[in-house]
Design a protein around this motif. Structure first.
Motif, PDB file in Angstrom:
ATOM      1  N   ALA A   1       1.749  11.083 -39.903  1.00  0.00           N
ATOM      2  CA  ALA A   1       2.268   9.975 -40.701  1.00  0.00           C
ATOM      3  C   ALA A   1       1.116   9.091 -41.188  1.00  0.00           C
ATOM      4  O   ALA A   1       1.118   8.618 -42.323  1.00  0.00           O
ATOM      5  CB  ALA A   1       3.267   9.157 -39.894  1.00  0.00           C
ATOM      6  N   LEU A   2       0.127   8.903 -40.312  1.00  0.00           N
ATOM      7  CA  LEU A   2      -1.038   8.108 -40.704  1.00  0.00           C
ATOM      8  C   LEU A   2      -1.824   8.843 -41.791  1.00  0.00           C
ATOM      9  O   LEU A   2      -2.212   8.247 -42.795  1.00  0.00           O
ATOM     10  CB  LEU A   2      -1.950   7.832 -39.505  1.00  0.00           C
ATOM     11  CG  LEU A   2      -3.288   7.168 -39.861  1.00  0.00           C
ATOM     12  CD1 LEU A   2      -3.062   5.802 -40.488  1.00  0.00           C
ATOM     13  CD2 LEU A   2      -4.188   7.040 -38.638  1.00  0.00           C
TER      14      LEU A   2
ATOM     15  N   PRO B   1       1.071   3.684 -39.445  1.00  0.00           N
ATOM     16  CA  PRO B   1       1.299   4.247 -38.118  1.00  0.00           C
ATOM     17  C   PRO B   1      -0.015   4.310 -37.350  1.00  0.00           C
ATOM     18  O   PRO B   1      -1.095   4.267 -37.944  1.00  0.00           O
ATOM     19  CB  PRO B   1       1.816   5.652 -38.402  1.00  0.00           C
ATOM     20  CG  PRO B   1       1.770   5.845 -39.867  1.00  0.00           C
ATOM     21  CD  PRO B   1       1.135   4.674 -40.514  1.00  0.00           C
TER      22      PRO B   1
END
Ligand code: ADP
Ligand code: MG
Length: 259
Positions: A90-91, A85
């Motif tokens: 999320a990353l 991402p």
């Protein structure tokens, strides 16, 4: 097998599994400098890939894009089937799946060896301290320095510090380990103790990308060699082929200088 038969059998075979690392048409510039040119790479689960190439060819940048220490201009990178991402939680989560070990160990000087290994699991993964401590001690044991747990980085040799850095990366339970010249800053007598830990990891099935000039290690543990020049993957072959019969003049020239 046809698609239909595949769907009916429903069995997840190794062939069905997504590559652990997938890079598609990745390009990256630093200003006008084109550092990664149309990189396409699939690394299956458990493969040990050696990355070779002259200084400035883009090896470190390649590693750094895989765990998103560097952004890319275009193209996609996926880890175990999930696209990296752009940002956010999320990353951060996906990044924990990719461990990285650098030439410089980057340990926290004011924290003990044990605290160095426990820190990220507690802070990032939210694991309780007691469990993190038990796991950290087990990892320090695995890299052969459990007896140094209460010391500080400066009290350890370079080889020991690098083994702590490996334990610290493993503490996040990564799916992939990236090593960027992990033994280049070490005194020669300490190189092997670090390489031994890496050989052990490779044997346990860890997916690894290793930038190294250690040709003995490359031949012993490597299953695949990528040779980079000017931001491109110029050769992609098995180590035996690469070392005995390289295709390109760039690789022949490189090998002539290092072997
Ligand atoms: P290698 O690891 O193969 O020696 P790098 O990936 O470190 O190569 O660097 C590739 C090229 O990109 C080099 O020319 C280097 O000087 C340049 N470079 C690396 N990082 C940066 C940066 N942050 N800013 C500008 N140029 C960079
Ligand atoms: Mg480099």
């Amino acid at each position: 097998m046809t698609d239909a038969a595949d769907a009916i059998s429903g069995a997840a075979t190794a062939a069905d599994a997504p590559p652990m690392i997938s890079m598609r048409a990745v390009d990256k510039h630093f200003g006008k400098l084109h550092v990664l040119r149309d990189i396409n790479l699939e690394v299956p689960r458990g493969q040990v890939v050696i990355v070779l190439g002259p200084s400035g060819s883009g090896k470190s940048t390649l590693c750094r894009t895989i765990n998103r220490l560097e952004t890319v201009d275009s193209g996609t990178i996926a880890i175990d089937g999930t696209d990296l991402p752009a940002e956010g939680r999320a990353l951060a989560r996906l990044r924990t799946e990719v461990g990285m070990v650098f030439q410089q160990f980057n340990l926290f000087a004011h924290k003990s060896i044990l605290e160095n290994v426990m820190l990220a699991p507690v802070k990032v993964r939210g694991i309780d301290k007691k469990k993190a401590r038990t796991e950290a001690l087990a990892l320090l044991d695995r890299v052969g320095i459990a007896n140094q747990a209460d010391k500080y980085p400066a009290q350890l040799s370079g080889g020991q510090q690098q083994r702590v850095a490996i334990a610290r990366a493993l503490a996040m339970n990564p799916k992939v380990m990236l090593f960027d010249e992990p033994t280049s800053a070490l005194d020669p007598e300490m190189v092997n103790e670090v390489l031994e830990v890496m050989v052990g990891l490779a044997k346990e099935g860890m997916t690894m990308l290793v930038v190294t000039h250690e040709m003995g290690f490359a031949r012993r543990a490597g299953e695949r060699v990528l040779f980079m020049a000017d931001g491109q993957i110029v050769e992609d072959s098995d180590p035996e082929t690469f070392f005995t019969a390289p295709n390109s003049d760039r690789a022949k020239d490189f090998l002539g200088k290092i072997l």
